[in-house]
Design a protein around this motif. Structure first.
Motif, short mmCIF file in Angstrom:
data_model
loop_
_atom_site.label_atom_id
_atom_site.label_comp_id
_atom_site.label_asym_id
_atom_site.label_seq_id
_atom_site.Cartn_x
_atom_site.Cartn_y
_atom_site.Cartn_z
N GLN A 56 -24.57 36.70 -3.94
CA GLN A 56 -24.47 35.77 -5.06
C GLN A 56 -25.42 34.61 -4.85
O GLN A 56 -25.61 34.14 -3.74
CB GLN A 56 -23.03 35.26 -5.19
CG GLN A 56 -22.03 36.35 -5.55
CD GLN A 56 -20.64 35.78 -5.71
OE1 GLN A 56 -20.40 34.62 -5.43
NE2 GLN A 56 -19.71 36.62 -6.16
N LYS A 57 -25.99 34.18 -5.94
CA LYS A 57 -26.92 33.06 -5.89
C LYS A 57 -26.14 31.75 -5.99
O LYS A 57 -25.36 31.55 -6.92
CB LYS A 57 -27.92 33.18 -7.03
CG LYS A 57 -29.09 32.21 -6.94
CD LYS A 57 -30.08 32.44 -8.06
CE LYS A 57 -30.80 33.76 -7.90
NZ LYS A 57 -31.85 33.92 -8.94
N GLU A 58 -26.35 30.89 -4.97
CA GLU A 58 -25.65 29.61 -4.95
C GLU A 58 -26.48 28.55 -5.64
O GLU A 58 -27.64 28.33 -5.31
CB GLU A 58 -25.35 29.18 -3.52
CG GLU A 58 -24.51 27.93 -3.43
CD GLU A 58 -24.14 27.59 -2.00
OE1 GLU A 58 -23.39 26.63 -1.80
OE2 GLU A 58 -24.60 28.30 -1.08
N THR A 59 -25.90 27.92 -6.63
CA THR A 59 -26.63 26.90 -7.39
C THR A 59 -26.34 25.51 -6.83
O THR A 59 -25.25 25.25 -6.30
CB THR A 59 -26.23 26.93 -8.87
OG1 THR A 59 -24.82 26.72 -8.98
CG2 THR A 59 -26.58 28.27 -9.49
N VAL A 60 -27.31 24.64 -6.92
CA VAL A 60 -27.15 23.24 -6.51
C VAL A 60 -27.57 22.34 -7.66
O VAL A 60 -28.34 22.74 -8.54
CB VAL A 60 -27.98 22.92 -5.24
CG1 VAL A 60 -27.48 23.71 -4.06
CG2 VAL A 60 -29.46 23.19 -5.48
N ILE A 61 -27.05 21.15 -7.64
CA ILE A 61 -27.35 20.18 -8.69
C ILE A 61 -28.07 19.00 -8.06
O ILE A 61 -27.57 18.38 -7.12
CB ILE A 61 -26.07 19.70 -9.38
CG1 ILE A 61 -25.33 20.88 -10.02
CG2 ILE A 61 -26.39 18.64 -10.44
CD1 ILE A 61 -23.97 20.53 -10.59
#
Length: 244
Positions: free
Chosen positions: A113-118
């Protein structure tokens, strides 16, 4: 040169630099401490007197004298020579034993799974000279972690919504003052260190600090749902924390 060797090498440079500084002060240039403290004092007093013209003159003259004294020290020349030797050794090692990179193929995980960051915009930036202040209207809060050269910092927490839990303010400052304005319903802890300056945290005051570390907190800090933790470190400057 592997990581451990690099770490050992830099540790020896720092240790030898400290020894070299002690030898320079003790045997060759005993007045170097005085020649550094005087321009630092001029810069600090000049900052206090600004924006008067006498304050500006005192500030810039002190800064010029400070840089001249630093660049004339034998210890600085030793560090520059040590860095040059370190770079030459690294270059020689890279030629002797070039780093080889071999691709390593791995099967992708089935449930990868691709982990998103803000990315958030910080309230303040690292600056060398200048003053910074939070907006005088409602703004979104982000924890602060900055280092500045010469200048003042003002943080007004009454214009923002402080999140539940612990909020962190971390400021490393060379010369300048920091003021933090805190709402009445927020508990605070302050860990402050300074070579020279003074501190006023609510009703607690240290009028003269010299190479001191100060740690104070409000009585309800541990039980509060909204807490502000302030870390500050100055060469010369004042800190003020007060209610608004």
């Amino acid at each position: 040169m592997n990581t451990n060797n690099k770490s050992d090498y830099m540790s020896w440079i720092i240790i030898l630099g400290i020894v070299f500084l002690f030898v320079e002060i003790a045997f060759f240039n005993s007045g170097v401490v005085f020649s550094l403290l005087v321009p630092i004092g001029m810069v600090y007093i000049g900052r206090k007197w600004m924006p008067k013209s006498s304050g500006k003159w005192l500030f810039w003259l002190g800064l010029i004298f400070l840089l001249i004294n630093i660049f004339s020290m034998m210890t600085l020349k030793f560090f520059l020579l040590a860095i040059l030797v370190h770079l030459l050794i690294q270059f020689w090692q890279s030629k002797k034993e070039p780093k080889r990179i071999q691709p390593e193929l791995k099967e992708p995980a089935v449930n990868l799974q691709k982990e998103t960051v803000i990315k958030k915009n910080p309230l303040f930036s690292n600056i060398f000279v200048g003053q910074q202040k939070t907006p005088e209207q409602v703004y979104e809060w982000n924890d602060i972690n900055i280092q500045t050269g010469i200048g003042d910092t003002v943080i007004d927490l009454s214009y923002t919504v402080i999140p539940k839990g612990e909020t962190v303010i971390f400021i490393r400052n060379f010369i300048g003052n920091v003021q933090v304005l805190v709402p009445y319903d927020v508990e605070v802890t302050v860990s402050h260190s300074a070579i020279a300056g003074k501190a006023r945290i609510f009703e607690y005051e240290e009028s003269k600090m010299f190479n001191q570390h100060l740690h104070v907190q409000t009585p309800g800090y541990e039980q509060s749902g909204q807490r502000v933790k302030i870390f500050t470190s100055f060469a010369a400057g004042d800190i003020e924390v007060k209610r608004v």
